[in-house]
Design a protein around this motif. Structure first.
Motif, PDB file in Angstrom:
ATOM      1  N   UNK A 189      10.724   6.043   8.402  1.00 42.28           N
ATOM      2  CA  UNK A 189      10.636   5.391   7.101  1.00 42.28           C
ATOM      3  C   UNK A 189      11.398   4.081   7.085  1.00 42.28           C
ATOM      4  N   UNK A 190      12.567   4.071   7.703  1.00 42.81           N
ATOM      5  CA  UNK A 190      13.369   2.845   7.764  1.00 42.81           C
ATOM      6  C   UNK A 190      12.651   1.774   8.564  1.00 42.81           C
ATOM      7  N   UNK A 234       0.819  -1.208   0.000  1.00 39.81           N
ATOM      8  CA  UNK A 234       0.000   0.000   0.000  1.00 39.81           C
ATOM      9  C   UNK A 234       0.857   1.263   0.000  1.00 39.81           C
ATOM     10  N   UNK A 235       1.993   1.227   0.677  1.00 35.51           N
ATOM     11  CA  UNK A 235       2.819   2.414   0.869  1.00 35.51           C
ATOM     12  C   UNK A 235       3.892   2.593  -0.190  1.00 35.51           C
ATOM     13  N   UNK A 236       4.439   1.508  -0.695  1.00 42.41           N
ATOM     14  CA  UNK A 236       5.622   1.605  -1.543  1.00 42.41           C
ATOM     15  C   UNK A 236       5.433   2.416  -2.829  1.00 42.41           C
ATOM     16  N   UNK A 237       4.242   2.461  -3.433  1.00 45.64           N
ATOM     17  CA  UNK A 237       4.113   3.311  -4.623  1.00 45.64           C
ATOM     18  C   UNK A 237       4.451   4.783  -4.348  1.00 45.64           C
ATOM     19  N   UNK A 238       4.141   5.262  -3.131  1.00 44.20           N
ATOM     20  CA  UNK A 238       4.436   6.647  -2.785  1.00 44.20           C
ATOM     21  C   UNK A 238       5.932   6.877  -2.569  1.00 44.20           C
ATOM     22  N   UNK A 239       6.627   5.836  -2.143  1.00 41.92           N
ATOM     23  CA  UNK A 239       8.052   5.975  -1.840  1.00 41.92           C
ATOM     24  C   UNK A 239       8.947   5.457  -2.960  1.00 41.92           C
ATOM     25  N   UNK A 241      18.206   4.331   2.187  1.00 43.25           N
ATOM     26  CA  UNK A 241      17.439   5.453   1.628  1.00 43.25           C
ATOM     27  C   UNK A 241      16.900   6.361   2.726  1.00 43.25           C
ATOM     28  N   UNK A 242      16.440   5.751   3.797  1.00 43.79           N
ATOM     29  CA  UNK A 242      15.834   6.534   4.876  1.00 43.79           C
ATOM     30  C   UNK A 242      16.767   6.625   6.085  1.00 43.79           C
TER      31      UNK A 242
END
Length: 235
Positions: free
Chosen positions: A210-211, A25-30, A203-204
């Motif tokens: 985020x990590x 659900x979240x990864x498309x935004x990140x 990345x984070x």
């Protein structure tokens, strides 16, 4: 490790799937941020992650597969019970019809029933032979008072027993295949989540939240450099 035999992780399937459910659900935004620093975390990676996730959910897991197998086993047990009841009824009418002909009564082989009752293949062969014998002696049995429907049902019960046995055996193979497909998908999910978790640490680096979001439950960060390099290889 063979993915057809065992899982690569120690956490429960439910925990892994819950984690992946949040990630997809979240990864498309990140994704743009992740891909900029770690190119292997790209749209193809996300697609494969989602596909493995859906496969694992669709297979349903051992509980569903076991439930289906259990139902087939129950059907077989019911067919065996029908067989036992049928033999008891037939014994009465065979003894009535051939009270003065012990050899002919013995030709039905009812004395063997309890010897084969616990062996499905033997029981199936026994019932098929019994159904044939009943039909061959049908006139005498009916003359003794046995109803035609009862006699004819012997063949039906024999067929039902064989069918239930075949379905159960087939479902055992189906359960193995379903379980293997699920384990393959789950192991693939785990590998991708390990890769994503390690990438997110980079990345984070300045964004602990985020990590942590992408960190696998029960994640073990003390991997060797070789393992980390392997985890970041493209599939």
């Amino acid at each position: 490790m063979n993915p057809l035999e065992s899982r690569k992780y120690r956490m429960s399937d439910a925990i892994l799937l819950a984690h992946v459910g949040k990630v997809v659900q979240q990864i498309p935004e990140d994704l743009e941020t992740l891909e900029e620093m770690i190119p292997v975390i790209n749209s193809q990676f996300v697609t494969h992650l989602s596909e493995d996730y859906l496969t694992a959910l669709r297979e349903g897991g051992d509980d569903v597969a076991s439930g289906e197998l259990g139902q087939h086993t129950q059907n077989l047990l019911e067919a065996i019970d029908d067989t036992k009841r049928q033999v008891k009824k037939l014994r009465f009418w065979i003894n009535e019809a051939f009270a003065n002909d012990p050899a002919r009564a013995r030709s039905f082989q009812l004395h063997r029933f309890w010897k084969v009752a616990n062996s499905q293949p033997e029981l199936i062969r026994f019932m098929n032979a019994l159904a044939t014998q009943v039909q061959a002696n049908k006139p005498e049995l009916m003359a003794a008072g046995a109803q035609e429907a009862l006699l004819d049902s012997t063949s039906i019960i024999a067929e039902r027993l064989a069918e239930a046995d075949a379905i159960q055996e087939s479902s055992k193979g189906g359960r193995v295949q379903a379980t293997q497909a699920r384990i393959i998908a789950l192991n693939s999910l785990y590998d991708r989540c390990v890769k994503l978790s390690r990438a997110a640490q980079i990345v984070f680096e300045d964004s602990p939240a985020g990590a942590r979001f992408y960190q696998l439950p029960q994640y073990e960060p003390d991997a060797t450099d070789v393992e980390e390099e392997a985890a970041l290889e493209t599939h």
